[in-house]
Design a protein around this motif. Structure first.
Motif, PDB file in Angstrom:
ATOM      1  N   ALA A 187       0.789  -1.387   0.231  1.00 21.72           N
ATOM      2  CA  ALA A 187      -0.079  -0.015  -0.056  1.00 21.72           C
ATOM      3  C   ALA A 187       1.051   1.076   0.018  1.00 21.72           C
ATOM      4  O   ALA A 187       2.147   1.138   0.414  1.00 21.72           O
ATOM      5  CB  ALA A 187      -0.812   0.053   1.149  1.00 21.72           C
ATOM      6  N   GLU A 195      -0.530   6.841   2.063  1.00 19.86           N
ATOM      7  CA  GLU A 195      -2.057   6.954   2.354  1.00 19.86           C
ATOM      8  C   GLU A 195      -2.844   6.086   2.467  1.00 19.86           C
ATOM      9  O   GLU A 195      -3.918   6.243   2.959  1.00 19.86           O
ATOM     10  CB  GLU A 195      -2.149   7.978   0.817  1.00 19.86           C
ATOM     11  N   LYS A 243      -3.424   3.560   0.356  1.00 19.91           N
ATOM     12  CA  LYS A 243      -4.173   2.850  -0.920  1.00 19.91           C
ATOM     13  C   LYS A 243      -3.406   1.566  -1.222  1.00 19.91           C
ATOM     14  O   LYS A 243      -2.159   1.512  -1.429  1.00 19.91           O
ATOM     15  CB  LYS A 243      -4.022   4.035  -1.940  1.00 19.91           C
ATOM     16  N   TYR A 281     -12.057  -5.123  -1.688  1.00 20.08           N
ATOM     17  CA  TYR A 281     -11.299  -3.883  -1.963  1.00 20.08           C
ATOM     18  C   TYR A 281     -10.761  -3.914  -3.084  1.00 20.08           C
ATOM     19  O   TYR A 281     -10.553  -4.902  -4.158  1.00 20.08           O
ATOM     20  CB  TYR A 281     -10.006  -4.146  -0.897  1.00 20.08           C
ATOM     21  N   ARG A 306     -10.876   3.592   2.742  1.00 18.03           N
ATOM     22  CA  ARG A 306     -10.119   4.047   1.230  1.00 18.03           C
ATOM     23  C   ARG A 306     -10.014   3.057   0.414  1.00 18.03           C
ATOM     24  O   ARG A 306      -9.356   3.636  -0.753  1.00 18.03           O
ATOM     25  CB  ARG A 306      -8.605   4.696   1.916  1.00 18.03           C
ATOM     26  N   ASN A 307     -10.237   1.758   0.574  1.00 14.23           N
ATOM     27  CA  ASN A 307     -10.019   0.839  -0.392  1.00 14.23           C
ATOM     28  C   ASN A 307     -11.310   0.037  -0.802  1.00 14.23           C
ATOM     29  O   ASN A 307     -11.191  -0.892  -1.842  1.00 14.23           O
ATOM     30  CB  ASN A 307      -8.906  -0.171   0.221  1.00 14.23           C
ATOM     31  N   SER A 356     -15.552   0.512  -9.750  1.00 15.02           N
ATOM     32  CA  SER A 356     -14.086  -0.033  -9.335  1.00 15.02           C
ATOM     33  C   SER A 356     -14.260  -1.497 -10.250  1.00 15.02           C
ATOM     34  O   SER A 356     -15.281  -1.949 -10.728  1.00 15.02           O
ATOM     35  CB  SER A 356     -14.349  -0.613  -8.022  1.00 15.02           C
TER      36      SER A 356
END
Lengths: 290, 605
Positions: free
Chosen positions: B468, B471, B473, B507, B562-563, B569
């Motif tokens: 990741a 931040e 991600k 995710y 955040r994911n 997506s």
């Protein structure tokens, strides 16, 4: 399943006579919550089964001359629901309440639990700290022992072939006494003790000075044991948090020594500390508030 | 055996019987009084399905010898209705949706009755204690507790919805449950009553074990005690000579195929060459009684050449390992590649890599498998506890070498399955024994046999590396895994796919590389179970998220937030999600609920 001769004597004298006169592998059926399974799984193959479930005068809980007397065919539920035991011997109430499920407590008997001599018995550690005596009757008379003295290994006792355990009794603890039981099982209900502790602490009147302490551990050896060196930590001293911490360490050492090198050792070494601390801290608080 | 004469009160009637003292109260009630609402689930007092009341106290009837109730008062679920009216507890169980498979229901209701008769105003804790000796695998207990609370209200005469009044008579209720589904098929948003709830609360529902047929025989299966061996010889002469034995069958007696399985046909109905696990079936017996059948099993002589077993998946995938079937233990290799993981890790500020291991889990449905086979007028009929009757029918037809049109499989009430009753259990055995004896044959597994023979959740060994940015991600995930399907594939090839594609969780991860192996070992068979490979993945992706959050110094909630996948997506399999992606809402709702439950502990969120 092998055939067996079945007797349901109506009183204890009849039961003793039958037990004395019949030949072969004979078993006393009390509640049967262990025995019925063992027979069905052919772990034992009795030729004679003597059922005491409907035998008179073996189911009572009474107070007599400073003693509590419990008929051996009293069920766990009988013990749990006894106000006398709840008030005077909480350790026994708690240990019986922790055994099995409501269904099993309604049928299993305290006498059967003792005689089954399981390492994980719930009632025996409690009875040991109450310094209980058991009465063994046969046609030739009565013998009395301390409860731990009749237990001789896993599922083994020193009862003679013609003897029946008829009564358990103990002196009512003084007013300055607190008692309790804790056990750790795999789940809350219906679990067999992985480890258990029973404790009795008596203090001098209006002080925290420990007059007597008795601690018994279950599921650490073939039969429950008294943790005498842990008791000695407490006896004669003022009960304090520090003293309890020291006592917990000694209890853990005793448990470790008795368990020996088994896969469960690392777990039990820590968990015995947890339940001991919980129990002793609770009793400490009770002594304060008394 | 010398019988014992006893008299007792059964459901308010005095009865006198002569009974074999070896009989348990459970057997006497089911066999001699046909009170089959008393269920047998475990035979050792653990599950509570056989609960009856003795003098008003709940007792597990599997632990009581029949003559012990001499002079006592026994109540079963069949004794609860009075003058055709349901007991308030029975009504409350129906009204509260506390009845699912129904196998634990009679015992549960009786345990609750024992409580309410003594304590008409119990606390929630009292209720939980009262039913602590009764296992339920369907409901999660919440509805059952609610049902007991509802019954308390009914008993007090409080009934806000006034539902009981028009429902008092059993007959009315019967009508209502039928109408609930026939009246109006639009059921979304409506609370409907299960069609079978009524008969499950009265004990009338017939599970396979409760069915009786004229002239019925009892079947038993001889099972392997060793995990790996070559079968050299089976001698059934001695077993066949035992009076009361009607058939002893081995693989030689199978008219058709001797391999079954939902995806791969790799499981023998009866072992013909190789034993691949403890519990593998070797021979079948049908006899006049259970006891004779058991004795016959002991008389079958089996010659084996034991082989070293392979029980560790890491061993099993090696070239030179012991082989369970054929020349490799690897049944399937599944790859999932998306983007470029190397590139993804290069762009990551933090990478965590961990190894995970999960275990076999048993479904532990409260009703052990049971099946009854019959063969009449050229038609095989099997009544069974099953989740998969059409599959069962096809397999029975193949094994008997009969057209499917000559095979009927009827699902009896089924006491829980959870995936564990998707595989074949008693169906082929009962059919074979009926085929040869021309009589109905019932096979009931003991709890031990059920646990030994049924499928389990696949144990998994999973390595997972997740990268990741600082931040938080997610940039890349690289994982490989081995799933142990035990001796037979069962649903394994489907399960491994699910574990592979779900390892990224809910995710959005742009770069993914996953490799999965499904392997044979001599362990118990693993198959379908609730979640079907996904829980094994979930423990991994959720642990990885928590570890990453800790390393990055952000909250577990934040890293997930955040994911999470959103409309727009792409999933690990590169599917573009366009609508209905619920994870973010679920996450936020879960956090709100947690805050409510964890007053004062919000900091940990």
């Amino acid at each position: 399943m092998q055939e067996f001769k079945y007797f349901a004597p109506s009183d204890i004298n009849q039961a003793l006579k039958i037990l004395d006169s019949v030949k072969g592998d004979k078993r006393i059926l009390a509640g049967g919550t262990d025995l019925v399974i063992a027979i069905r799984e052919r772990k034992i193959n009795p030729e004679v089964v003597i059922d005491l479930k409907n035998t008179q005068n073996l189911n009572y809980i009474k107070q007599e001359n400073g003693y509590i007397k419990i008929g051996s065919m009293s069920t766990f539920t009988d013990v749990i629901e006894s106000e006398l035991i709840k008030r005077k011997a909480r350790v026994l109430h708690e240990s019986c309440y922790s055994m099995g499920s409501p269904q099993i407590r309604n049928w299993a008997t305290i006498g059967g639990n003792i005689i089954n001599a399981s390492p994980a018995t719930d009632s025996v550690p409690a009875l040991m700290v109450l310094d209980a005596t058991v009465k063994l009757e046969s046609v030739s008379g009565i013998r009395e022992f301390k409860v731990q003295d009749i237990l001789k290994g896993i599922n083994k006792t020193n009862l003679n072939e013609n003897e029946i355990l008829t009564e358990i009794s103990f002196k009512i603890p003084s007013e300055n006494t607190v008692t309790g039981f804790r056990k750790l099982g795999r789940r809350a209900a219906l679990s067999i003790a992985r480890i258990s502790i029973a404790c009795l602490i008596e203090v001098e009147e209006n002080t925290m000075r420990c007059r007597d302490a008795r601690i018994a551990l279950g599921a650490v050896a073939k039969n429950p044991i008294r943790a005498t060196s842990a008791e000695e930590v407490l006896i004669g001293k003022d009960i304090s948090q520090k003293l309890i911490d020291d006592c917990v360490e000694v209890i853990s050492e005793i448990a470790v020594k008795n368990i020996g090198n088994r896969p469960s050792l690392p777990f039990k070494r820590q968990s015995i500390k947890g339940i001991s601390r919980e129990l002793l801290n609770r009793l400490y608080m009770e002594l304060w508030s008394n | 055996m010398e019988e014992v004469k006893i008299s007792f009160i059964l459901n308010d009637e005095s009865v006198s019987v002569e009974v074999d003292p070896r009989k348990r109260l459970l057997d006497m009630l089911r066999e001699d009084f046909l009170l089959t609402g008393v269920k047998e689930g475990c035979s050792v007092g653990e599950c509570g399905a056989c609960t009856v009341l003795i003098d008003g106290r709940a007792v597990t009837s599997c632990l009581v010898l029949a003559p012990q109730v001499n002079g006592h008062r026994v109540t079963t679920i069949e004794g609860l209705q009075k003058n055709g009216e349901l007991h308030p507890l029975q009504q409350a169980f129906i009204d509260s949706g506390a009845v699912q498979c129904g196998f634990c229901t009679p015992g549960m209701i009786l345990a609750a009755k024992a409580l309410l008769d003594r304590n008409p105003h119990p606390t929630r804790e009292d209720i939980k204690t009262a039913i602590s000796g009764n296992l339920c695998r369907c409901t999660g207990y919440e509805k059952i507790i609610k049902a007991v609370e509802t019954a308390v209200k009914y008993l007090e005469g409080k009934d806000e919805n006034n539902r009981t009044n028009d429902r008092k008579k059993t007959e009315t209720l019967k009508k209502l449950t039928e109408e609930a589904i026939s009246d109006d098929i639009r059921v979304i948003g409506k609370s409907i009553i299960r069609k079978d709830a009524l008969k499950k609360t009265t004990g009338e529902a017939l599970f396979a074990g409760d069915m009786r047929f004229e002239n019925m025989l009892y079947g038993k299966v001889l099972r392997s005690q060793v995990p790996h061996a070559i079968l050299k010889n089976i001698d059934t002469t001695d077993a066949k000579s035992l009076p009361g034995v009607k058939a002893v069958l081995t693989y030689k007696d199978i008219p058709g195929a001797n391999r079954v399985g939902i995806i791969l046909k790799d499981e023998p109905v009866l072992v013909d060459h190789k034993i691949a696990r403890i519990g593998d079936p070797i021979a079948l017996v049908a006899a006049e009684t259970q006891e004779i059948a058991e004795e016959a099993l002991e008389r079958i002589k089996v010659e084996l050449e034991e082989l070293p077993p392979v029980v560790d998946v890491k061993e099993a995938i090696k070239e030179d390992s012991v082989k369970v079937h054929g020349d490799t233990n690897i049944i399937a290799i599944k790859n999932l590649i998306k983007g470029d993981v190397e590139e993804g890790f290069r762009k990551s500020d933090i990478i965590v890599e961990n190894h995970y291991k999960t275990n076999f889990v048993s479904h532990m449905f409260i009703e052990p498998e049971c099946g009854i086979g019959s063969y009449e007028n050229g038609v095989i009929t099997v009544w069974c506890s099953s989740q998969n009757v059409h599959f069962d029918r096809a397999e029975v037809a193949r094994v008997l070498n009969m057209p499917r049109s000559k095979v009927r499989v009827i699902q009896a009430e089924t006491g829980g399955g959870f995936g564990g009753k998707l595989d074949i259990s008693t169906q082929c055995y009962a059919a074979l024994l009926a085929y040869y004896t021309k009589r109905p044959v019932k096979i009931i597994y003991s709890r031990v046999e059920s646990t030994m023979a049924s499928s389990k959740r696949h144990p998994a060994i999973i390595r997972c590396k997740t990268g990741a940015t600082k931040e938080g991600k997610l940039m890349a995930l690289d994982a490989d895994m081995i799933l142990d399907t035990g001796a037979y594939a069962s649903y394994g090839p489907g399960v491994i796919t699910r574990t592979v594609v779900h390892i990224t969780g809910p995710y959005d991860i742009p770069n993914v590389k996953v490799k999965g192996h499904l392997v044979y070992t001599n362990n118990p068979m693993a198959g379908a179970m609730r979640g079907f490979g996904v829980p094994q993945a979930a423990i991994v992706h959720e642990s990885q998220m928590d570890i990453l959050a800790k390393e990055l110094g952000i909250s577990p909630y934040e890293i997930r937030k955040r994911n999470v996948l959103k409309p727009g997506s792409y999933t690990a399999t590169n599917q573009l999600l366009t609508s209905s992606v619920g994870i973010e809402k679920t996450l936020d709702a879960a956090v709100e609920k947690a805050k409510e439950m964890l007053k004062g502990w919000e900091g940990i969120l």
